[in-house]
Enzyme design. Structure first.
Site, PDB file in Angstrom:
ATOM      1  N   GLY A  11       0.815  -1.199   0.000  1.00 11.23           N
ATOM      2  CA  GLY A  11       0.000   0.000   0.000  1.00 11.23           C
ATOM      3  C   GLY A  11       0.854   1.255   0.000  1.00 11.23           C
ATOM      4  O   GLY A  11       1.961   1.256   0.535  1.00 11.23           O
ATOM      5  N   SER A  12       0.358   2.330  -0.598  1.00  8.99           N
ATOM      6  CA  SER A  12       1.035   3.620  -0.510  1.00  8.99           C
ATOM      7  C   SER A  12       0.803   4.216   0.883  1.00  8.99           C
ATOM      8  O   SER A  12       0.001   3.712   1.672  1.00  8.99           O
ATOM      9  CB  SER A  12       0.513   4.559  -1.589  1.00  8.99           C
ATOM     10  N   GLY A  13       1.524   5.296   1.166  1.00  6.04           N
ATOM     11  CA  GLY A  13       1.398   5.954   2.460  1.00  6.04           C
ATOM     12  C   GLY A  13       2.559   5.640   3.394  1.00  6.04           C
ATOM     13  O   GLY A  13       2.608   6.150   4.508  1.00  6.04           O
ATOM     14  N   HIS A  14       3.491   4.785   2.927  1.00  8.56           N
ATOM     15  CA  HIS A  14       4.657   4.413   3.736  1.00  8.56           C
ATOM     16  C   HIS A  14       5.950   4.999   3.162  1.00  8.56           C
ATOM     17  O   HIS A  14       7.042   4.536   3.491  1.00  8.56           O
ATOM     18  CB  HIS A  14       4.800   2.890   3.805  1.00  8.56           C
ATOM     19  N   LYS A  52       5.904  -7.833   2.485  1.00 10.69           N
ATOM     20  CA  LYS A  52       5.579  -7.609   3.897  1.00 10.69           C
ATOM     21  C   LYS A  52       4.377  -8.490   4.263  1.00 10.69           C
ATOM     22  O   LYS A  52       3.419  -8.610   3.493  1.00 10.69           O
ATOM     23  CB  LYS A  52       5.242  -6.133   4.148  1.00 10.69           C
ATOM     24  N   ASP A  75      -1.350  -8.471   0.728  1.00 10.53           N
ATOM     25  CA  ASP A  75      -0.078  -8.462   0.001  1.00 10.53           C
ATOM     26  C   ASP A  75       0.374  -9.882  -0.316  1.00 10.53           C
ATOM     27  O   ASP A  75       0.773 -10.198  -1.444  1.00 10.53           O
ATOM     28  CB  ASP A  75       1.019  -7.769   0.828  1.00 10.53           C
ATOM     29  N   HIS A 131      -0.107   1.089   9.714  1.00  6.48           N
ATOM     30  CA  HIS A 131      -1.369   1.640   9.216  1.00  6.48           C
ATOM     31  C   HIS A 131      -2.144   2.269  10.367  1.00  6.48           C
ATOM     32  O   HIS A 131      -3.347   2.506  10.255  1.00  6.48           O
ATOM     33  CB  HIS A 131      -2.219   0.549   8.575  1.00  6.48           C
TER      34      HIS A 131
END
Lengths: 333, 333
Positions: A54-57, A105, A110, A219
């Site tokens: 996921g994006s945001g990391h 991860k 995922d 998250h």
């Protein structure tokens, strides 16, 4: 919601445009399905490393694409797994004839989607292996996870296996090195504030003015305990003790200490936390051979810190020190 | 106040201990008066560069100490100028016989204290010059400033003059290059949230849930206007237009575009803003020859972004591209 964005539904693709413009020498961005590819991919005869999530990391994973680290990163929507088609497209784009290693991860979506992509690529005749990282000692199962979560150790994994692949190691060797890192790395994090996902518009959890979440995930998902906020000494001790007990790390061990900002924590505080961790390890007779300090695996604007310890061997040290040239990590030539 | 600290009065010294532990190969920290010195200082025969200012803007300036950039940084208390004695001690420590250049952000306390330090060093027989940077186009006078404030351009100044000094340029040349950068660089910033100084304990200003401060300073001090929050396109246009009009920058100019996070803004948003700035410059026929994107001059945990444009000549390009090895900026060999 206070964010510098155009619209919540275009935030990832809009951000990737800026990434591509900033680092055209290092990487190439495909918009649909979203992929960040090493500029010179495919590199003939080299094992290709593909990661994503996921994006945001950020800078994980796109900021780690380049010589000595990843060949491709697949960014999903914010806090959302990339699709099998997306990962399959990346594998196809960067495969250089020596096989592909997927670094994943441990989050349920995922693992599932990378596995499906691996099957699609295998059907194309590509030798694909998968290594799943689950370094977070905080909790066994969690909101997005069966088993432990993959967190800060991922950055070290991508650097070290990236160096192995760049040095010409074959797929068996890259897989063995990756499994060695996963076996020897442990992490735990905490947060003072929660992240706000753009398409949700409000914080993932409510943390009171004097509360912190110990063992939080990347998250903003729950950790071990919500407790009153304590000073930095207490915070760092509360992260380091469970990490040390878990492997366990012992007197005489050589380690890499990675002190990571969850995104919104100032460097002033991050280095302060790092100094405490160094002292605590020295007092235990554990030698810190290498350090990494900075915001490398984040949770949007979440304020907090995570610690990662990797027990080092000579082989891992050599790969860690090898040159790397990416948007977010760069040293050597 | 939610911070990862021990006590407000020890936050700077506690943080410097972590910085020293993390980067012993690059720098040496003196605790009292606080100085971050290049590990191999003094470098005989090289012009020494000394900067500094209030803490809370990390990685500025301590993160920029090392080969190809600064010889010394003097960190004051959070958002507080370093003392004359502190700067004098740093000048004495890093002076290598070829003179010392002080790079000073234009804040009243900084200018005064660096000037006093320069007089003390001159009395010791050291050839000391001072260049003041005032690149913020937002406001003429401000809370801490007579004239314009020194902001993002400082990072570019330290890199470029650092390369000149490292290449063996003499003091006259270093001073000339520094003045060329100051003449050609302009910046402006905005914020969504305000920073909280540890010894104050509450935010410097109150920004409403739908407000932003346009033209804000790096201490959270007021800018041009408090306005309703708009989308990223509007934010970036609102920063870039005043910058372009000020120098003015014109079609055909070559520039370096520096998109800076004020600290708490995620990279996802920062790259998004950067992409918009690239497009706007391309539409004006201004060529972006180099980029820097990241949190390099911050205001603790403040969420926001600043843009800096530097008009590039061949000489400045060459110095920009030269190798640098510091905690926060590193490329080349």
């Amino acid at each position: 919601m206070k964010k510098i964005i155009n619209r919540p539904d275009t935030v990832v693709v809009d951000s990737l445009r800026g990434l591509a413009a900033a680092h055209a020498d290092l990487l190439r961005v495909i918009a649909d399905p979203a992929q960040v590819l090493r500029a010179d991919a495919p590199v003939r005869g080299k094992v290709a490393l593909v990661s994503g999530g996921g994006s945001g990391h950020e800078p994980l994973h796109g900021g780690f694409v380049g010589p000595g680290m990843l060949d491709a990163a697949c960014p999903g929507a914010v806090f959302t797994s990339p699709t099998p088609d997306q990962v399959h497209a990346a594998v196809t784009a960067v495969h250089g004839g020596a096989g592909v290693l997927l670094l994943v991860k441990n989050y349920t979506g995922d693992v599932l989607n990378f596995e499906t992509a691996a099957e699609l690529a295998a059907a194309d005749g590509i030798d694909v292996r998968t290594v799943v990282i689950d370094d977070d000692v905080a909790v066994r199962d969690s909101t997005f996870t069966a088993g432990r979560r993959g967190v800060g150790g991922t950055v070290l994994l991508e650097k070290i296996v990236g160096a192995a692949a760049e040095s010409g190691a074959d797929l068996d060797t890259c897989e063995r090195v990756a499994r060695a890192v996963v076996a020897e790395v442990r992490s735990m994090g905490m947060a003072l504030t929660a992240p706000t996902v753009p398409h949700v518009g409000s914080p993932s959890v409510e943390l009171g003015a004097d509360e912190m979440e110990v063992g939080i995930g990347i998250h903003g998902e729950p950790g071990r305990a919500r407790t009153p906020l304590v000073g930095a000494e207490g915070i760092v001790t509360g992260l380091l003790d469970p990490i040390l007990e878990d492997l366990p790390f012992a007197e005489g061990d050589d380690v890499l200490l990675f002190t990571n900002s969850m995104g919104g924590t100032p460097l002033l505080e991050l280095y302060l936390a790092h100094g405490i961790a160094e002292d605590l390890l020295a007092a235990r007779g554990i030698e810190v051979r290498r350090r990494l300090v900075g915001p490398y695996i984040t949770s949007l604007e979440m304020q907090g810190v995570s610690l990662t310890l990797l027990r080092m061997t000579d082989e891992l040290l050599e790969y860690w020190d090898a040159p790397v040239r990416t948007a977010a990590l760069r040293w050597g030539c």
